[in-house]
Design an enzyme around this catalytic site. Structure first.
Site, PDB file in Angstrom:
ATOM      1  N   ILE A 111     -12.269   3.092   0.345  1.00 59.07           N
ATOM      2  CA  ILE A 111     -11.463   2.315  -0.607  1.00 59.07           C
ATOM      3  C   ILE A 111     -11.867   2.627  -2.052  1.00 59.07           C
ATOM      4  O   ILE A 111     -13.046   2.826  -2.338  1.00 59.07           O
ATOM      5  CB  ILE A 111     -11.594   0.799  -0.306  1.00 59.07           C
ATOM      6  N   HIS A 112     -10.888   2.699  -2.919  1.00 58.76           N
ATOM      7  CA  HIS A 112     -11.142   2.896  -4.343  1.00 58.76           C
ATOM      8  C   HIS A 112      -9.926   2.426  -5.132  1.00 58.76           C
ATOM      9  O   HIS A 112      -8.807   2.483  -4.646  1.00 58.76           O
ATOM     10  CB  HIS A 112     -11.468   4.359  -4.671  1.00 58.76           C
ATOM     11  N   ALA A 113     -10.195   1.924  -6.330  1.00 63.31           N
ATOM     12  CA  ALA A 113      -9.129   1.448  -7.210  1.00 63.31           C
ATOM     13  C   ALA A 113      -8.897   2.473  -8.304  1.00 63.31           C
ATOM     14  O   ALA A 113      -9.849   3.022  -8.869  1.00 63.31           O
ATOM     15  CB  ALA A 113      -9.512   0.102  -7.824  1.00 63.31           C
TER      16      ALA A 113
END
Length: 164
Positions: A111-113
Site C-alpha cells: 500500500i502507498h498513497a
C-alpha cells in the site's frame, strides 16, 4: 521509456521494502522517514514532484495497517502537500491510493498513497499525440528542491526528513 522497457528495473523483491533498508536516501529518492512510514519520490512520475507515502510494513490493503501507521501515513501525506506547495506552488493536487492492479496500482502488494502536484495546463497534447509525458525537471533537481522544504515543514514531529 525506461519504465516501459523495464530497463533499470532489476530490483529484487518489493522496492518499498528494500529501498528504505539502504543508506543512500538521495539515490533512492527518499525525502522523509517517520517511525512507521516514509516519503519517496516516484521514479516514473506523472508530474514533477510526484511523491508516494509508504508504510514500512508490507501490506496490500489499508485495513491491514494499525491506527498509528494509518495516522502517520496521513500526517506524511499532509506534510508532503505542504512541502510541495512551498517548493513548487502547484495550483492543485491529486491525492489518493490505488487498491489492486485493476484500480491502477503499479505495485499492488504494498500500500502507498500518491501525492501529485497539478498545474493548469500540465496535461497537454504530448500524451495524446506524441505518446509521451514531459516532466520539466530532473529527479535529483526535484529532490534537492524538496528536501529543505521537508526539513522546514516537519517541525518537531517524529517524521524526520532524510539525513542520509
Amino acid at each position: 521509456m525506461k519504465y516501459i522497457a523495464g530497463i533499470g528495473n532489476k530490483d529484487k523483491g518489493c522496492i518499498f521494502c528494500t529501498k528504505p533498508k539502504e543508506s543512500d536516501d538521495r539515490k533512492n529518492l527518499i525525502l522523509c522517514r517517520g517511525d512507521k512510514c516514509f516519503v519517496i519520490m516516484n521514479r516514473f512520475p506523472y508530474n514533477n514532484g510526484h511523491l508516494m507515502v509508504v508504510p514500512y510494513a508490507h501490506a496490500a490493503d489499508i485495513g491491514a495497517l494499525d491506527k498509528s501507521t494509518s495516522g502517520e501515513l496521513w500526517y506524511l501525506v499532509c506534510l508532503s502537500r505542504k512541502a510541495l506547495t512551498e517548493a513548487f506552488h502547484p495550483e492543485g493536487f491529486n491525492i489518493g491510493i490505488n487498491l489492486g492492479r485493476t484500480a491502477g496500482a503499479g505495485i499492488d502488494t504494498h500500500i502507498h498513497a500518491h501525492v501529485v502536484p497539478r498545474w493548469n495546463g500540465d496535461t497537454n497534447f504530448m500524451p495524446v499525440l506524441g505518446d509521451t509525458k514531459v516532466v520539466s525537471q530532473g529527479l535529483l533537481d526535484t529532490y534537492d528542491a524538496l528536501l529543505p522544504c521537508f526539513r522546514s515543514t516537519a517541525g518537531t514531529s517524529s517524521a524526520a526528513p532524510s539525513s542520509r
